[in-house]
Motif scaffolding. Structure first.
Motif, PDB file in Angstrom:
ATOM      1  N   LYS A  67      80.703  25.104  38.017  1.00  0.00           N
ATOM      2  CA  LYS A  67      79.662  24.562  38.662  1.00  0.00           C
ATOM      3  C   LYS A  67      79.860  24.187  40.053  1.00  0.00           C
ATOM      4  N   ASN A  68      80.740  24.539  40.578  1.00  0.00           N
ATOM      5  CA  ASN A  68      80.919  24.826  42.194  1.00  0.00           C
ATOM      6  C   ASN A  68      80.932  25.749  42.607  1.00  0.00           C
ATOM      7  N   SER A  69      80.300  26.848  42.044  1.00  0.00           N
ATOM      8  CA  SER A  69      79.953  28.342  42.679  1.00  0.00           C
ATOM      9  C   SER A  69      78.883  28.165  43.502  1.00  0.00           C
ATOM     10  N   ASN A  70      78.869  28.619  44.622  1.00  0.00           N
ATOM     11  CA  ASN A  70      77.730  28.401  45.505  1.00  0.00           C
ATOM     12  C   ASN A  70      77.122  29.843  46.070  1.00  0.00           C
ATOM     13  N   PHE A  71      76.173  29.881  46.928  1.00  0.00           N
ATOM     14  CA  PHE A  71      75.482  31.067  47.278  1.00  0.00           C
ATOM     15  C   PHE A  71      76.288  31.776  48.129  1.00  0.00           C
ATOM     16  N   HIS A  72      77.296  31.264  49.208  1.00  0.00           N
ATOM     17  CA  HIS A  72      78.205  31.895  49.823  1.00  0.00           C
ATOM     18  C   HIS A  72      79.063  32.626  49.043  1.00  0.00           C
ATOM     19  N   GLU A  73      79.382  32.197  47.999  1.00  0.00           N
ATOM     20  CA  GLU A  73      80.434  32.754  47.206  1.00  0.00           C
ATOM     21  C   GLU A  73      79.750  34.191  46.446  1.00  0.00           C
ATOM     22  N   PHE A  74      78.473  33.808  46.144  1.00  0.00           N
ATOM     23  CA  PHE A  74      77.673  34.934  45.363  1.00  0.00           C
ATOM     24  C   PHE A  74      77.783  36.165  46.209  1.00  0.00           C
ATOM     25  N   LEU A  75      77.354  35.709  47.605  1.00  0.00           N
ATOM     26  CA  LEU A  75      77.172  36.934  48.594  1.00  0.00           C
ATOM     27  C   LEU A  75      78.523  37.717  48.947  1.00  0.00           C
ATOM     28  N   SER A  76      79.693  36.808  48.714  1.00  0.00           N
ATOM     29  CA  SER A  76      80.873  37.506  48.942  1.00  0.00           C
ATOM     30  C   SER A  76      81.257  38.495  47.869  1.00  0.00           C
ATOM     31  N   MET A  77      80.505  38.434  46.743  1.00  0.00           N
ATOM     32  CA  MET A  77      80.854  39.374  45.562  1.00  0.00           C
ATOM     33  C   MET A  77      80.886  40.698  45.850  1.00  0.00           C
ATOM     34  N   GLY A  78      80.057  40.948  46.966  1.00  0.00           N
ATOM     35  CA  GLY A  78      80.046  42.361  47.441  1.00  0.00           C
ATOM     36  C   GLY A  78      81.345  43.191  47.705  1.00  0.00           C
ATOM     37  N   ARG A  79      82.390  42.296  47.982  1.00  0.00           N
ATOM     38  CA  ARG A  79      83.575  42.778  48.206  1.00  0.00           C
ATOM     39  C   ARG A  79      84.321  43.237  47.124  1.00  0.00           C
ATOM     40  N   VAL A  80      84.085  42.922  45.980  1.00  0.00           N
ATOM     41  CA  VAL A  80      84.687  43.162  44.630  1.00  0.00           C
ATOM     42  C   VAL A  80      84.576  44.309  44.333  1.00  0.00           C
ATOM     43  N   PRO A  81      83.221  45.120  43.961  1.00  0.00           N
ATOM     44  CA  PRO A  81      83.237  46.510  43.648  1.00  0.00           C
ATOM     45  C   PRO A  81      83.892  47.339  44.755  1.00  0.00           C
ATOM     46  N   TYR A  82      83.632  47.076  45.914  1.00  0.00           N
ATOM     47  CA  TYR A  82      84.366  47.959  46.969  1.00  0.00           C
ATOM     48  C   TYR A  82      85.913  47.981  46.742  1.00  0.00           C
ATOM     49  N   VAL A  83      86.606  46.902  46.616  1.00  0.00           N
ATOM     50  CA  VAL A  83      88.132  46.887  46.523  1.00  0.00           C
ATOM     51  C   VAL A  83      88.522  47.512  45.179  1.00  0.00           C
ATOM     52  N   ILE A  84      87.703  47.247  44.102  1.00  0.00           N
ATOM     53  CA  ILE A  84      88.060  47.760  42.628  1.00  0.00           C
ATOM     54  C   ILE A  84      87.865  49.257  42.808  1.00  0.00           C
ATOM     55  N   GLY A  85      86.835  49.878  42.975  1.00  0.00           N
ATOM     56  CA  GLY A  85      86.266  50.944  43.186  1.00  0.00           C
ATOM     57  C   GLY A  85      87.300  51.881  43.956  1.00  0.00           C
ATOM     58  N   SER A  86      87.775  51.220  45.345  1.00  0.00           N
ATOM     59  CA  SER A  86      88.532  52.087  45.818  1.00  0.00           C
ATOM     60  C   SER A  86      89.912  52.235  45.292  1.00  0.00           C
ATOM     61  N   ILE A  87      90.287  51.321  44.510  1.00  0.00           N
ATOM     62  CA  ILE A  87      91.627  51.336  43.809  1.00  0.00           C
ATOM     63  C   ILE A  87      91.449  52.421  42.745  1.00  0.00           C
ATOM     64  N   MET A  88      90.536  52.211  42.089  1.00  0.00           N
ATOM     65  CA  MET A  88      90.349  53.346  40.878  1.00  0.00           C
ATOM     66  C   MET A  88      90.209  54.795  41.661  1.00  0.00           C
ATOM     67  N   LEU A  89      89.605  54.755  42.705  1.00  0.00           N
ATOM     68  CA  LEU A  89      89.308  56.436  43.300  1.00  0.00           C
ATOM     69  C   LEU A  89      90.586  56.743  43.471  1.00  0.00           C
ATOM     70  N   ILE A  90      91.332  55.955  44.479  1.00  0.00           N
ATOM     71  CA  ILE A  90      92.798  56.381  44.904  1.00  0.00           C
ATOM     72  C   ILE A  90      93.754  56.722  43.536  1.00  0.00           C
ATOM     73  N   GLY A  91      93.734  55.639  42.664  1.00  0.00           N
ATOM     74  CA  GLY A  91      94.443  55.643  41.400  1.00  0.00           C
ATOM     75  C   GLY A  91      94.107  56.962  40.618  1.00  0.00           C
ATOM     76  N   LEU A  92      92.873  57.441  40.618  1.00  0.00           N
ATOM     77  CA  LEU A  92      92.649  58.783  39.642  1.00  0.00           C
ATOM     78  C   LEU A  92      93.715  59.838  39.827  1.00  0.00           C
ATOM     79  N   TYR A  93      94.127  60.112  41.045  1.00  0.00           N
ATOM     80  CA  TYR A  93      95.154  61.255  41.222  1.00  0.00           C
ATOM     81  C   TYR A  93      96.519  60.648  41.171  1.00  0.00           C
ATOM     82  N   SER A  94      96.719  59.413  41.119  1.00  0.00           N
ATOM     83  CA  SER A  94      98.182  58.919  41.409  1.00  0.00           C
ATOM     84  C   SER A  94      98.872  58.347  39.867  1.00  0.00           C
ATOM     85  N   PHE A  95      97.919  57.761  39.003  1.00  0.00           N
ATOM     86  CA  PHE A  95      98.611  56.921  37.999  1.00  0.00           C
ATOM     87  C   PHE A  95      99.178  57.844  36.961  1.00  0.00           C
ATOM     88  N   ALA A  96      98.685  59.138  36.933  1.00  0.00           N
ATOM     89  CA  ALA A  96      99.246  60.203  36.009  1.00  0.00           C
ATOM     90  C   ALA A  96     100.258  60.987  36.394  1.00  0.00           C
TER      91      ALA A  96
END
Length: 345
Positions: A67-96
């Motif tokens: 109930k304490n989540s606010n609009f500023h935190e919602f707007l900050s969520m744009g960082r999440v797919p960027y970070v996760i997507g970047s890690i997955m992109l790099i990891g495609l060739y590293s994990f195996a």
């Protein structure tokens, strides 16, 4: 605005209510929203703080339906797919990597380095070009679009808590076009500029070409700031694609495949080697991209086009909003008599 002559504390009449400005400032900085002291690394510190909180605090809170989540935190969520997507992109060739033969492992490592370099170069390029453009805008107009403030947020008790806590956010004063924090600009002017609450607006009005001693300067400054922010945001939304393409192109150059990371020689040696290798890779990648290759006309000159386009985009993001900010007052749809104390709308 005309300045009011100051008087010493000793000469204040006994029937006058006096508030010590430094004590008032200390109280506000402790308990209320305020524009904090800005330094060369203020923006970077705020970005790191927000990124850390987005990944470790805001995202889990939102996911759990806090109930304490606010609009500023919602707007900050744009960082999440960027970070996760970047890690997955790099990891495609590293994990195996453990299942590859020697030759395939080397190729996979090179691909991972290029993907990683592209992600980092894109982030740095986007940040740097924005900072350069905003610095030019500040010099031309006096409006510091990167200005941050500390926001104090009382929260409701979460499950298991007896009472809520006061959280802190670093937000941008000019994040919103229509509702930028002009109240904090007025507060900061009063606290840090000898009680002159009109200091910021007077400075903006002078930069816009209206001269000094302008009454009701906020009536001119507010719409000018909104126009400036709207133009800048529109241009940044376009130019970020050019920066992204340039960053990815730089990361794909042969220079980044030569990155070296020394192992088993201690943290300091590893860092020195990594930084030196990264520096050489960045310099050489610019050279390679600019030079291109002789396969055809496109591959020969596309690098030059990307680099020059990024430079041009940065300059335009500075010049176009600044020119509009200083446009002839007679062209404004609603004219303001800057010598009147009040303007009836």
């Amino acid at each position: 605005m005309p300045q009011v002559n100051s008087i010493s504390v000793e000469n204040i009449p006994s029937n006058t209510y006096y508030v010590d400005r430094e004590k008032k400032k200390e109280e506000i900085y402790k308990n209320e929203d305020h524009i904090h002291k800005q330094g060369p690394l203020s923006g970077l510190k705020a970005e790191l703080y927000e990124t850390e909180n987005t990944l470790l605090t805001y995202f889990p809170k939102g996911f759990m339906g806090s109930k304490n989540s606010n609009f500023h935190e919602f707007l900050s969520m744009g960082r999440v797919p960027y970070v996760i997507g970047s890690i997955m992109l790099i990891g495609l060739y590293s994990f195996a990597n453990g299942k590859y033969n020697v030759q395939d492992k080397a190729s996979a490592n090179n691909a991972a380095k290029c993907f990683g370099a592209g992600v980092v170069m894109y982030a740095i390029g986007k940040w740097l070009t924005k900072k350069i453009a905003h610095l030019g805008i500040k010099m031309s107009t006096g409006v510091p679009l990167d200005l941050r403030y500390t926001r104090k947020i009382p929260t409701l008790p979460e499950p298991g808590q007896e009472k809520g806590i006061v959280e802190k956010e670093y937000a941008g004063v000019f994040e919103s076009v229509d509702f930028f924090r002009k109240d904090l600009l007025k507060q900061d002017s009063e606290l840090n500029h000898n009680g002159d609450m009109h200091y910021f607006n007077d400075k903006i009005v002078q930069k816009a070409g209206y001269g000094k001693d302008t009454n009701s300067s906020y009536q001119i400054a507010d719409p000018k700031i909104r126009e400036l922010k709207a133009r800048t945001t529109a241009l940044e939304n376009i130019t970020s694609y050019i920066t992204a393409a340039t960053g990815v192109a730089l990361g794909s150059q042969e220079a980044f495949k030569q990155l070296k990371f020394v192992k088993h020689e201690g943290f300091v040696m590893n860092m020195k080697t990594a930084l030196s290798s990264a520096k050489n890779a960045v310099i050489n990648s610019f050279k390679e991209l600019w030079k291109g290759n002789n396969k055809n006309f496109l591959t020969k000159h596309y690098g030059k086009a990307l680099i020059l386009s990024s430079i041009a985009a940065t300059i335009l993001t500075w010049l176009v909003p600044s020119k509009g900010f200083k446009s002839n007052p007679d062209t404004m749809k609603s004219k303001v008599n800057n010598k009147k104390e009040y303007e009836v709308c």
